[in-house]
Design a protein around this motif. Structure first.
Motif, PDB file in Angstrom:
ATOM      1  N   TYR A 178       0.714  -1.345   0.014  1.00  0.00           N
ATOM      2  CA  TYR A 178      -0.411   0.249  -0.013  1.00  0.00           C
ATOM      3  C   TYR A 178       0.859   0.935  -0.112  1.00  0.00           C
ATOM      4  O   TYR A 178       1.520   1.782   0.653  1.00  0.00           O
ATOM      5  CB  TYR A 178      -0.616   0.022   1.449  1.00  0.00           C
ATOM      6  CG  TYR A 178      -2.311  -0.979   0.827  1.00  0.00           C
ATOM      7  CD1 TYR A 178      -2.985  -1.100   0.435  1.00  0.00           C
ATOM      8  CD2 TYR A 178      -1.809  -1.802   1.962  1.00  0.00           C
ATOM      9  CE1 TYR A 178      -3.669  -2.009   0.250  1.00  0.00           C
ATOM     10  CE2 TYR A 178      -2.533  -3.373   2.087  1.00  0.00           C
ATOM     11  CZ  TYR A 178      -3.616  -3.137   1.741  1.00  0.00           C
ATOM     12  OH  TYR A 178      -4.799  -3.853   1.798  1.00  0.00           O
ATOM     13  N   TYR A 180       0.079   5.405   0.974  1.00  0.00           N
ATOM     14  CA  TYR A 180      -0.940   6.141   1.600  1.00  0.00           C
ATOM     15  C   TYR A 180      -0.770   7.904   1.141  1.00  0.00           C
ATOM     16  O   TYR A 180       0.595   7.741   0.935  1.00  0.00           O
ATOM     17  CB  TYR A 180      -0.765   5.911   3.520  1.00  0.00           C
ATOM     18  CG  TYR A 180      -1.072   4.997   4.499  1.00  0.00           C
ATOM     19  CD1 TYR A 180      -2.503   4.843   4.387  1.00  0.00           C
ATOM     20  CD2 TYR A 180      -0.310   2.942   3.967  1.00  0.00           C
ATOM     21  CE1 TYR A 180      -3.039   3.484   5.178  1.00  0.00           C
ATOM     22  CE2 TYR A 180      -0.735   2.764   4.082  1.00  0.00           C
ATOM     23  CZ  TYR A 180      -2.265   2.468   4.830  1.00  0.00           C
ATOM     24  OH  TYR A 180      -2.528   1.720   5.317  1.00  0.00           O
ATOM     25  N   ARG A 364       0.763   0.171   9.435  1.00  0.00           N
ATOM     26  CA  ARG A 364      -1.052   0.408   9.037  1.00  0.00           C
ATOM     27  C   ARG A 364      -1.508   1.692  10.280  1.00  0.00           C
ATOM     28  O   ARG A 364      -2.326   2.327   9.902  1.00  0.00           O
ATOM     29  CB  ARG A 364      -1.208  -0.460   8.469  1.00  0.00           C
ATOM     30  CG  ARG A 364      -0.450  -1.071   7.793  1.00  0.00           C
ATOM     31  CD  ARG A 364      -1.367  -1.829   6.945  1.00  0.00           C
ATOM     32  NE  ARG A 364      -2.706  -1.619   6.394  1.00  0.00           N
ATOM     33  CZ  ARG A 364      -3.532  -2.486   5.959  1.00  0.00           C
ATOM     34  NH1 ARG A 364      -3.076  -3.612   5.434  1.00  0.00           N
ATOM     35  NH2 ARG A 364      -5.178  -2.104   5.140  1.00  0.00           N
ATOM     36  N   ALA A 367      -0.173   4.826  10.066  1.00  0.00           N
ATOM     37  CA  ALA A 367      -1.315   6.040   8.970  1.00  0.00           C
ATOM     38  C   ALA A 367      -2.516   5.576   9.602  1.00  0.00           C
ATOM     39  O   ALA A 367      -3.119   7.224   8.870  1.00  0.00           O
ATOM     40  CB  ALA A 367      -1.300   4.879   7.636  1.00  0.00           C
ATOM     41  N   ASP A 368      -3.343   5.410  10.361  1.00  0.00           N
ATOM     42  CA  ASP A 368      -4.416   4.781  10.548  1.00  0.00           C
ATOM     43  C   ASP A 368      -4.787   6.143  11.636  1.00  0.00           C
ATOM     44  O   ASP A 368      -5.332   7.406  11.496  1.00  0.00           O
ATOM     45  CB  ASP A 368      -5.242   3.732  11.197  1.00  0.00           C
ATOM     46  CG  ASP A 368      -5.240   3.267  10.070  1.00  0.00           C
ATOM     47  OD1 ASP A 368      -5.690   3.031   9.030  1.00  0.00           O
ATOM     48  OD2 ASP A 368      -5.856   1.603  10.816  1.00  0.00           O
ATOM     49  N   CYS A 372      -4.673   9.070   7.068  1.00  0.00           N
ATOM     50  CA  CYS A 372      -4.025   8.929   6.045  1.00  0.00           C
ATOM     51  C   CYS A 372      -5.080   8.454   5.143  1.00  0.00           C
ATOM     52  O   CYS A 372      -5.634   7.205   5.251  1.00  0.00           O
ATOM     53  CB  CYS A 372      -2.483   8.141   5.576  1.00  0.00           C
ATOM     54  SG  CYS A 372      -1.548   8.556   6.418  1.00  0.00           S
ATOM     55  N   ASP A 373      -5.134   8.423   3.878  1.00  0.00           N
ATOM     56  CA  ASP A 373      -6.001   7.914   2.878  1.00  0.00           C
ATOM     57  C   ASP A 373      -5.367   6.823   1.702  1.00  0.00           C
ATOM     58  O   ASP A 373      -4.225   7.056   1.329  1.00  0.00           O
ATOM     59  CB  ASP A 373      -6.952   8.584   1.674  1.00  0.00           C
ATOM     60  CG  ASP A 373      -7.881   9.306   2.519  1.00  0.00           C
ATOM     61  OD1 ASP A 373      -8.214   8.553   3.808  1.00  0.00           O
ATOM     62  OD2 ASP A 373      -8.581  10.904   2.396  1.00  0.00           O
ATOM     63  N   VAL A 374      -5.149   5.282   1.595  1.00  0.00           N
ATOM     64  CA  VAL A 374      -4.874   4.516   0.747  1.00  0.00           C
ATOM     65  C   VAL A 374      -4.813   4.984  -0.739  1.00  0.00           C
ATOM     66  O   VAL A 374      -6.408   5.053  -1.445  1.00  0.00           O
ATOM     67  CB  VAL A 374      -5.508   3.270   0.599  1.00  0.00           C
ATOM     68  CG1 VAL A 374      -5.061   2.252  -0.088  1.00  0.00           C
ATOM     69  CG2 VAL A 374      -4.880   2.840   2.000  1.00  0.00           C
TER      70      VAL A 374
END
Length: 385
Positions: A178, A180, A364, A367-368, A372-374
């Motif tokens: 992924y 982000y 991850r 990132a959450d 953030c957005d994938v």
């Protein structure tokens, strides 16, 4: 008149290698999001005398032709270090790879994949992974989501139909990567601020810039953390001295001290974060050519770079800290300090973090937290031979 029959041949001559490099520029010419890589760098990538990865790898390039027209290409390769790794980490005994796939049509893609598989079988490989082009550290995986975005520096970009072509050749996804994205002009959520503030009150913690005047020394510090932090990750292959020299030569011009941070605890380096301004924004208009004026444009940009996007290709925290609260704290502190520098000093407004393995729960989760957005997914496929 019928089309000439398709033929596949090894790309061994100088002319073949030139054709191998040239093909993507024709096949992707109509894609507004494809960024033409510099042809000089592509030539070095496939040249065993100029790519340190070949110090522990062997490979073969193939071209597909209809008559005299080049209509496809692929690489088949074996990383001998990867063969020594535990199978549960993705590689291991008998696992070879293919990559650099480009083709005009489905049938050509299938024929090229078969040629790569046959070469791997001839080297006693029993399983193929792809696309990996060429090292796992370069451009792993096929872009399967996010085709509407141009790639950032050192990331791949592929046509959407390649996914069906690969899967219909008998391949199944084995690992998703992924990336982000986030708006770095905005403050992070309040919880991040509280965690960072607590870290700033901790006298044991120091977040510092790298010192470019001590480039080799700093690189060794980062490498030591990286090899420890990533050693249990899927697909991890330790970087060797020849590869480190290549990376240093390639990245040194776009290394800026305030965009790369090292975290120390009690004076010991325990974590790092590397951020690169998106060089693709500069090279995209060059169409792969440094001449006649491309080199001057890059040099001028490097004097005082401005970039909309910053990419974070690598972060790492020593394994012994990874399950601790401090690991997240150090990561958030480095991200925040680099965010401030990116906006203030380089005019950046957007960040891209990745790639991140689908099972890397630590990264991850960060990132959450950052909301953030994938924005992209890359898939690595596998097939038993």
């Amino acid at each position: 008149m019928a089309n000439p029959a398709l033929s596949i041949r090894p790309a061994d001559s100088k002319a073949d290698r030139k054709a191998f490099i040239a093909l993507p520029y024709r096949l992707n010419a109509d894609d507004p999001n494809w960024v033409p890589p510099l042809k000089s760098e592509e030539a070095e990538k496939i040249d065993p005398s100029k790519n340190g990865w070949f110090s522990h790898a062997v490979g073969q390039l193939f071209l597909a032709l209809r008559g005299d027209a080049v209509v496809g290409r692929i690489s088949a390769h074996i990383d001998t270090l990867a063969l020594t790794l535990p199978p549960e980490q993705g590689f291991g005994p008998g696992v070879g790879c293919w990559g650099m796939l480009e083709a005009e049509d489905r049938g050509t893609a299938h024929a090229l994949i078969v040629a790569a598989e046959d070469w791997l079988r001839g080297k006693e490989m029993t399983r193929a992974l792809g696309p990996i082009s060429l090292s796992i550290w370069e451009e792993p995986g096929l872009l399967v989501m996010g085709h509407e975005h141009p790639p950032t520096v050192m990331m791949g970009h592929h046509q959407p139909h390649y996914q069906e072509w690969i899967e219909s050749a008998g391949y199944a996804g084995v690992k998703t990567l992924y990336t982000y994205e986030l708006d770095i002009t905005k403050q992070f959520p309040p919880i991040c601020g509280r965690i960072i503030a607590a870290g700033e009150k901790n006298a044991r913690i120091r977040i510092r810039n790298v010192d470019k005047a001590k480039f080799d020394e700093e690189a060794q510090i980062i490498l030591a953390i990286l090899n420890d932090a990533w050693s249990d990750n899927w697909g991890f292959v330790p970087l060797t001295p020849p590869e480190i020299a290549d990376v240093g030569k390639k990245l040194k011009p776009i290394v800026f001290e305030d965009l790369i941070r090292i975290a120390e605890v009690d004076g010991e380096p325990v974590a790092f974060m590397i951020t690169l301004p998106d060089l693709n924004e500069v090279i995209a208009p060059l169409k792969g050519n440094l001449l006649p004026f491309g080199w001057a444009k890059i040099l001028w940009w490097l004097r005082k770079p401005k970039a909309r996007t910053m990419r974070v290709p690598l972060m790492g925290v020593l394994k012994r800290l990874q399950s601790s609260r401090m690991a997240s704290q150090l990561a958030l502190m480095m991200i925040e300090y680099i965010r401030r520098a990116a906006v203030a000093n380089y005019g950046a407004s957007r960040g891209e973090i990745g790639w991140i393995l689908d099972d890397n729960q630590g990264m991850r989760s960060i990132a959450d937290i950052l909301e953030c957005d994938v924005n992209k997914k890359y898939e690595i496929y596998g097939k038993d031979l």
